[in-house]
Motif scaffolding. Structure first.
Motif, PDB file in Angstrom:
ATOM      1  N   VAL A  37     -20.591 -24.395 -25.984  1.00  0.00           N
ATOM      2  CA  VAL A  37     -21.371 -23.173 -26.077  1.00  0.00           C
ATOM      3  C   VAL A  37     -20.655 -22.190 -27.000  1.00  0.00           C
ATOM      4  CG1 VAL A  37     -22.463 -23.411 -23.824  1.00  0.00           C
ATOM      5  CG2 VAL A  37     -20.261 -22.278 -23.993  1.00  0.00           C
ATOM      6  N   THR A  38     -21.442 -21.313 -27.622  1.00  0.00           N
ATOM      7  CA  THR A  38     -20.901 -20.339 -28.576  1.00  0.00           C
ATOM      8  C   THR A  38     -21.247 -18.930 -28.125  1.00  0.00           C
ATOM      9  OG1 THR A  38     -21.165 -21.923 -30.389  1.00  0.00           O
ATOM     10  CG2 THR A  38     -20.860 -19.618 -30.989  1.00  0.00           C
ATOM     11  N   ASP A  89     -16.880  -8.413 -35.906  1.00  0.00           N
ATOM     12  CA  ASP A  89     -17.565  -9.289 -34.965  1.00  0.00           C
ATOM     13  C   ASP A  89     -17.340 -10.733 -35.394  1.00  0.00           C
ATOM     14  OD1 ASP A  89     -18.437  -7.098 -33.685  1.00  0.00           O
ATOM     15  OD2 ASP A  89     -20.572  -7.477 -33.920  1.00  0.00           O
ATOM     16  N   GLY A  90     -17.218 -11.602 -34.408  1.00  0.00           N
ATOM     17  CA  GLY A  90     -17.032 -13.015 -34.693  1.00  0.00           C
ATOM     18  C   GLY A  90     -17.535 -13.856 -33.551  1.00  0.00           C
ATOM     19  N   THR A  91     -17.326 -15.132 -33.636  1.00  0.00           N
ATOM     20  CA  THR A  91     -17.777 -16.049 -32.598  1.00  0.00           C
ATOM     21  C   THR A  91     -16.605 -16.889 -32.104  1.00  0.00           C
ATOM     22  OG1 THR A  91     -18.378 -17.751 -34.209  1.00  0.00           O
ATOM     23  CG2 THR A  91     -20.094 -16.175 -33.579  1.00  0.00           C
ATOM     24  N   PRO A 117     -18.125  -7.895 -25.740  1.00  0.00           N
ATOM     25  CA  PRO A 117     -19.086  -8.995 -25.786  1.00  0.00           C
ATOM     26  C   PRO A 117     -20.378  -8.593 -26.488  1.00  0.00           C
ATOM     27  CG  PRO A 117     -18.161  -8.742 -23.579  1.00  0.00           C
ATOM     28  CD  PRO A 117     -17.752  -7.533 -24.359  1.00  0.00           C
ATOM     29  N   ARG A 118     -20.865  -9.455 -27.348  1.00  0.00           N
ATOM     30  CA  ARG A 118     -22.170  -9.273 -27.986  1.00  0.00           C
ATOM     31  C   ARG A 118     -23.201 -10.205 -27.350  1.00  0.00           C
ATOM     32  NH1 ARG A 118     -20.715  -4.546 -30.081  1.00  0.00           N
ATOM     33  NH2 ARG A 118     -19.256  -4.702 -31.834  1.00  0.00           N
ATOM     34  N   SER A 164     -12.725 -20.518 -33.312  1.00  0.00           N
ATOM     35  CA  SER A 164     -12.853 -19.074 -33.159  1.00  0.00           C
ATOM     36  C   SER A 164     -12.827 -18.411 -34.530  1.00  0.00           C
ATOM     37  CB  SER A 164     -11.709 -18.523 -32.297  1.00  0.00           C
ATOM     38  OG  SER A 164     -11.698 -17.105 -32.333  1.00  0.00           O
ATOM     39  N   SER A 165     -13.777 -17.494 -34.754  1.00  0.00           N
ATOM     40  CA  SER A 165     -13.767 -16.678 -35.972  1.00  0.00           C
ATOM     41  C   SER A 165     -13.530 -15.211 -35.625  1.00  0.00           C
ATOM     42  CB  SER A 165     -15.093 -16.839 -36.732  1.00  0.00           C
ATOM     43  OG  SER A 165     -16.172 -16.312 -35.975  1.00  0.00           O
TER      44      SER A 165
END
Length: 582
Positions: free
Chosen positions: A365-366, A302-304, A347-348, A295-296
């Motif tokens: 999945v990302t 914003d991150g993933t 959510p993006r 996790s970023s």
């Protein structure tokens, strides 16, 4: 009165007394026994098919000596009776599945029915059979009144009664195969194959299917469904296809499924076969598991985050799409509408295609999401679900899975400070002047950034028409200087004013971001201070007029000291002298 007349009267009196005593004696005693017959109203049994034999007993009673009603009932009632269906005789083609049945008292009249489970032999010949039933009971064969008390003489009896049953050769049916599985939570198709197991055909047959168990139902929503068969020969198989839903909470056990066949026999009469029961066992609900990986996600950015999704079975699934939805589903009886699971998570990206997943297979999945600036760092519970296609091609969605994902604390991307000196042309900002204002910008983050657009903001008495600057990119830890032009109004006071700056940039994921706003000082000095400092910019004048140099220095120190800026101006002087020596 003569002697003959007296004798006659006495004789009549004695006769009446004797006859009355005899009558009383007769009413005080009853003798007899039960007289029981057995009947079975529905006996059209099918060879090889389990059925229920319902027997009714009729006790007519047999009285040898009549007495009072209660005494008569005592002698004709079979007390604590039991019944055993006898099947060990060669002429009875039955397999009895039920043991001795308790009946209780069999009084005068009808008692029952008493049920026995039987299976006629598969090769039993059609016809009428007499089935023996052994009755065991106790009864009073004599009952009499003695000084108001009933005295009974009892004995145990065992007798055999017979009931007539028929084994029919009419068309009967059996389930010979079930193909296709249904699964809890999704619709499925089941093929049920039935055979006409009798020697006679069935015409204009109607097959009624009924899912008795509440865990399964027809997808159409009907309680039962009918299928027409015009001609159904003896020994012929027919397959019927049913589309069935199994409840999502259905347990893995056989659910009762009934089939009834009504038809016309060879003589054209309407008739019905016995109900055929079979079991349909739903597979467990399709299950997935999910676990958080990298996790970023960071507060204010914003991150993933990565999720490992695994198919726990019981079936392989196609066209798998993992869905990230920041809404908790509605809960029956609690909330009617979905609710945001975490309002601080935006959510993006909400879907990630996986494809086919076999049982036990997994995929990573990302997803991308933004974390609001007012969020607190720490673990966040995010909602993940899996959409897929069933073996029937229907779309289905798994239950929502909770994925715990860490969110890091907020980090400033930029470190911003004014250059020293920050007004470089001219060297100081004085009322009525326009100066160049330099700002040092450093990438304080962990990732490179690009396309940095800086924007400067000032308020009266400061103004600017040159308020933007652009930097191609900055690596982590790299810094650069950006410049702006600031106009200082004549009415400006001699003090520090606030300017602010922010940055629009592209992060390492290619997403456009807007930084926090950073505040910077703009120092406005008097024009007198500017005159003193101007002499310091001419080294020849200082060499030829040492007294003037001393006076200027003293005046400069006095003016700076009065404004609390001695340290800053001494540093400026030191810098200029070093540049002259070069």
């Amino acid at each position: 009165m003569n002697t003959n007349r007296v004798v006659a009267v006495l004789f009549i009196a004695v006769f009446c007394l004797t006859a009355g005593a005899a009558i009383v004696s007769a009413n005080d005693t009853a003798r007899g026994e039960p007289d029981i017959e057995a009947y079975a109203p529905e006996t059209a049994f099918v060879p090889g098919e389990e059925a229920s034999l319902d027997v009714t007993f009729n006790n007519r009673g047999h009285l040898r000596d009549r007495g009072q009603d209660n005494l008569e009932n005592d002698v004709i009632t079979a007390q604590s009776a039991t019944a055993t269906l006898l099947a060990d005789e060669d002429d009875v083609p039955f397999d009895v599945r039920t043991g001795t049945q308790p009946i209780g008292d069999i009084g005068e009249g009808v008692t029952g029915p008493i049920s026995f489970t039987v299976v006629p032999d598969a090769d039993a010949e059609p016809g009428v059979y007499e089935v023996p039933i052994e009755l065991e009971y106790r009864h009073a064969y004599r009952a009499e009144l003695d000084d108001g008390a009933v005295i009974r003489s009892e004995r145990d009896e065992t007798e055999v009664v017979h009931v007539e049953v028929e084994i029919t050769d009419d068309a009967q049916f059996a389930v010979v195969n079930i193909d296709g599985d249904i699964q809890a939570g999704v619709p499925g198709t089941v093929d049920v194959t039935m055979r006409n197991v009798a020697e006679q055909p069935a015409r204009e047959a109607s097959v009624t299917a009924n899912p008795v168990d509440g865990d399964i139902s027809f997808t159409s929503g009907t309680g039962a469904t009918n299928t027409y068969v015009e001609e159904w020969e003896s020994g012929e198989n027919r397959t019927f296809t049913y589309r069935i839903d199994a409840d999502g909470e259905a347990t893995q056990r056989p659910s009762t499924f009934e089939l009834d066949v009504s038809y016309r026999d060879v003589e054209g009469a309407d008739t019905s076969a016995r109900t055929v029961r079979t079991g349909i066992t739903p597979l467990p609900e399709q299950s997935f598991s999910a676990a958080s990986l990298n996790s970023s996600l960071r507060v204010g950015e914003d991150g993933t985050f990565e999720v490992l999704i695994e198919n726990d079975g019981p079936r392989a699934v196609d066209d798998v799409v993992v869905v990230f939805d920041n809404e908790a589903p509605a809960i029956e009886g609690v909330v009617d509408q979905p609710l945001p699971a975490d309002p601080n998570v935006v959510p993006r990206e909400t879907q990630a295609a996986v494809g086919t997943l076999g049982v036990g297979e997994n995929a990573t999945v990302t997803f991308e999401a933004g974390i609001r600036t007012d969020a607190a760092p720490g673990d966040r519970v995010l909602n993940i679900a899996t959409r897929y296609r069933t073996v029937e091609g229907d779309l289905a969605v798994s239950e929502v899975l909770d994925v715990v994902t860490p969110v890091a604390e907020e980090q400033d991307v930029f470190a911003v400070s004014p250059a020293t000196p920050n007004a470089t042309e001219p060297a100081n900002a004085t009322p009525g002047e326009t100066v160049r204002y330099d700002v040092v910008v450093r990438n304080d983050g962990d990732e490179p950034i690009e396309d940095i657009q800086a924007k400067l903001f000032v308020d009266d008495p400061l103004d600017t028409d040159d308020d933007e600057a652009f930097v191609t990119g900055l690596e982590p830890g790299e810094e650069t200087t950006v410049s702006f032009a600031i106009e200082i109004d004549d009415s400006a006071s001699i003090k520090s004013y606030a300017a602010s700056i922010d940055f629009r940039y592209t992060d390492h994921n290619g997403d456009e971001q807007l930084s926090d706003t950073y505040r910077l000082p703009v120092d406005v000095v008097s024009s007198d201070e500017e005159g003193f400092l101007a002499l310091l910019s001419d080294p020849i004048a200082l060499l030829t007029h040492p007294i003037s140099l001393i006076g200027i220095a003293v005046g400069l120190m006095t003016a700076v000291y009065k404004r609390g800026r001695l340290t800053e101006r001494m540093q400026t002087l030191r810098t200029k002298i070093e540049s002259w020596n070069k």
